[in-house]
Design a protein around this motif. Structure first.
Motif, PDB file in Angstrom:
ATOM      1  N   GLN A 205       0.756  -1.247   0.026  1.00  0.00           N
ATOM      2  CA  GLN A 205       0.035  -0.151   0.026  1.00  0.00           C
ATOM      3  C   GLN A 205       0.813   1.219  -0.113  1.00  0.00           C
ATOM      4  O   GLN A 205       0.544   2.265  -0.640  1.00  0.00           O
ATOM      5  CB  GLN A 205      -1.036  -0.014   1.162  1.00  0.00           C
ATOM      6  CG  GLN A 205      -2.019   1.188   1.204  1.00  0.00           C
ATOM      7  CD  GLN A 205      -3.190   0.864   0.380  1.00  0.00           C
ATOM      8  OE1 GLN A 205      -3.076  -0.072  -0.482  1.00  0.00           O
ATOM      9  NE2 GLN A 205      -4.358   1.595   0.359  1.00  0.00           N
TER      10      GLN A 205
ATOM     11  N   LEU B 233      -5.862   6.790  -2.067  1.00  0.00           N
ATOM     12  CA  LEU B 233      -4.569   6.474  -1.808  1.00  0.00           C
ATOM     13  C   LEU B 233      -3.632   7.823  -1.335  1.00  0.00           C
ATOM     14  O   LEU B 233      -2.704   7.798  -0.479  1.00  0.00           O
ATOM     15  CB  LEU B 233      -3.775   5.958  -3.317  1.00  0.00           C
ATOM     16  CG  LEU B 233      -3.949   4.501  -3.583  1.00  0.00           C
ATOM     17  CD1 LEU B 233      -3.606   4.179  -5.089  1.00  0.00           C
ATOM     18  CD2 LEU B 233      -3.444   3.479  -2.418  1.00  0.00           C
TER      19      LEU B 233
ATOM     20  N   VAL C 284      -3.213   3.253   6.342  1.00  0.00           N
ATOM     21  CA  VAL C 284      -3.754   2.402   5.405  1.00  0.00           C
ATOM     22  C   VAL C 284      -5.437   2.581   5.530  1.00  0.00           C
ATOM     23  O   VAL C 284      -6.067   2.515   6.447  1.00  0.00           O
ATOM     24  CB  VAL C 284      -3.407   0.977   5.749  1.00  0.00           C
ATOM     25  CG1 VAL C 284      -4.106   0.051   4.607  1.00  0.00           C
ATOM     26  CG2 VAL C 284      -1.969   0.703   5.679  1.00  0.00           C
ATOM     27  N   ASP C 285      -6.020   2.746   4.111  1.00  0.00           N
ATOM     28  CA  ASP C 285      -7.360   2.848   3.956  1.00  0.00           C
ATOM     29  C   ASP C 285      -7.867   3.808   5.000  1.00  0.00           C
ATOM     30  O   ASP C 285      -8.894   3.865   5.709  1.00  0.00           O
ATOM     31  CB  ASP C 285      -8.068   1.619   4.284  1.00  0.00           C
ATOM     32  CG  ASP C 285      -7.631   0.523   3.085  1.00  0.00           C
ATOM     33  OD1 ASP C 285      -7.326   1.019   2.026  1.00  0.00           O
ATOM     34  OD2 ASP C 285      -7.505  -0.628   3.392  1.00  0.00           O
TER      35      ASP C 285
END
Length: 341
Positions: free
Chosen positions: A14, A288, A297-298
């Motif tokens: 990621q 992103l 993340v996310d």
């Protein structure tokens, strides 16, 4: 700390995707190239032992190697005929693989060699101490990696200790307004007991202090409000960083250098980052980019609603960005900090 959120530094895949998109949407590499072309030659002119014929270079957090190779090219041109050994410290395996591929394509000549260390800067330090190694380097660069270390003071002090005579340490990070920062620190020291001088103060009390201090300065007619803004990252992380999962310590690099009494020079170059997609609900690229900005993340999917709202509101403030031709351009100005041996 929000339990459902995950630090971006723990998800290599990621991070790689968000970082790649960040480079596509920003002028970061163009900014670095400008420094390399216009300022770096003077910085590296004096490195190396007197009468020597070789140079040791260390890249800490080298990423995929594009900037490293530009730096090495400048060192080669400034010190023709010298043998250069380049050591790389980079934890992301995807970046290491890409770096090695670039080296194969690069026409560097026979006078350069590489050593690869797939590890963090902290792991590299521990490895060297365990092996009782103290290899010295003529030039060390740490490009946008101090955001991830546990101790700014210890990290900077350790890598500075690896400098050879006449060596230089280059730190690159997002810009902070030094006039504003030093003045707020002075105000803190004169107004608050030592136990108050911590990140809680920065996150909770600073907004009010900032307004008061700016008004006072503007009354003197010496500075305008926009002149006192930090780079976008510093403004964002001061506002909401206490709820992010990564350290906010990168805010204090200049303070640490002053405390250690290191001699350093600063070059500030402008850079922008198009964050327009961050404000389009459901936009994959925007998600992103938010991950990259917050190091989570996310972020849009896992962050609490109030934190998401706070971050998106902050990103649109003039301290962080400006609107131009229908785009929202984030202030990504960089400081290139050169520390002497």
């Amino acid at each position: 700390m929000e339990s459902s959120m995950k630090p971006l530094s723990l998800d290599f895949n990621q991070y790689y995707k968000s970082f790649k998109l960040f480079l596509e949407r920003s002028t970061e590499h163009e900014c670095m190239q400008k420094f390399i072309d216009e300022n770096l030659p003077d910085v590296i002119a004096s490195i190396g032992k007197k009468g020597g014929s070789s140079l040791n270079v260390l890249g800490v957090g080298s990423g995929s190697g594009k900037i490293d190779l530009e730096i090495l090219g400048k060192i080669q041109s400034k010190h023709p005929g010298f043998f250069i050994h380049n050591e790389v410290v980079e934890p992301n395996p995807q970046h290491i693989s890409k770096y090695k591929a670039l080296v194969k394509e690069w026409n560097s000549g026979p006078n350069i060699s590489f050593t690869w260390n797939q590890m963090t800067s902290g792991e590299y330090e521990m490895q060297n101490k365990k092996r009782n190694e103290s290899k010295k380097f003529d030039f060390i660069h740490m490009i946008e990696m101090l955001y991830y270390v546990e101790s700014l003071h210890d990290t900077i002090k350790y890598f500075h200790s690896l400098l050879e005579t006449n060596g230089k340490l280059l730190i690159v990070q997002t810009a902070v307004n030094l006039f504003w920062k030093s003045s707020i620190l002075t105000l803190m020291k004169s107004s608050w007991p030592s136990k108050k001088k911590n990140m809680f103060f920065w996150g909770f009390f600073l907004p009010g202090l900032t307004t008061t201090f700016m008004s006072g300065v503007e009354a003197l007619g010496k500075w305008s409000r926009k002149n006192l803004y930090d780079g976008g990252y510093h403004s964002l992380w001061r506002k909401a960083g206490s709820r992010f999962l990564s350290s906010c310590l990168f805010l204090d690099v200049h303070k640490v250098l002053d405390e250690i009494r290191m001699k350093y020079h600063i070059y500030e170059l402008s850079s922008i980052f198009d964050i327009t997609e961050c404000f389009i609900e459901g936009n994959e690229n925007g998600e992103l980019l938010l991950d990259f900005l917050t190091h989570i993340v996310d972020f849009r999917k896992t962050a609490p609603a109030d934190l998401k709202a706070e971050v998106l509101q902050c990103l649109r403030q003039p301290q962080c960005s400006r609107e131009e031709n229908g785009k929202i351009l984030f202030n990504n100005n960089l400081h290139f900090i050169v520390i002497d041996y």
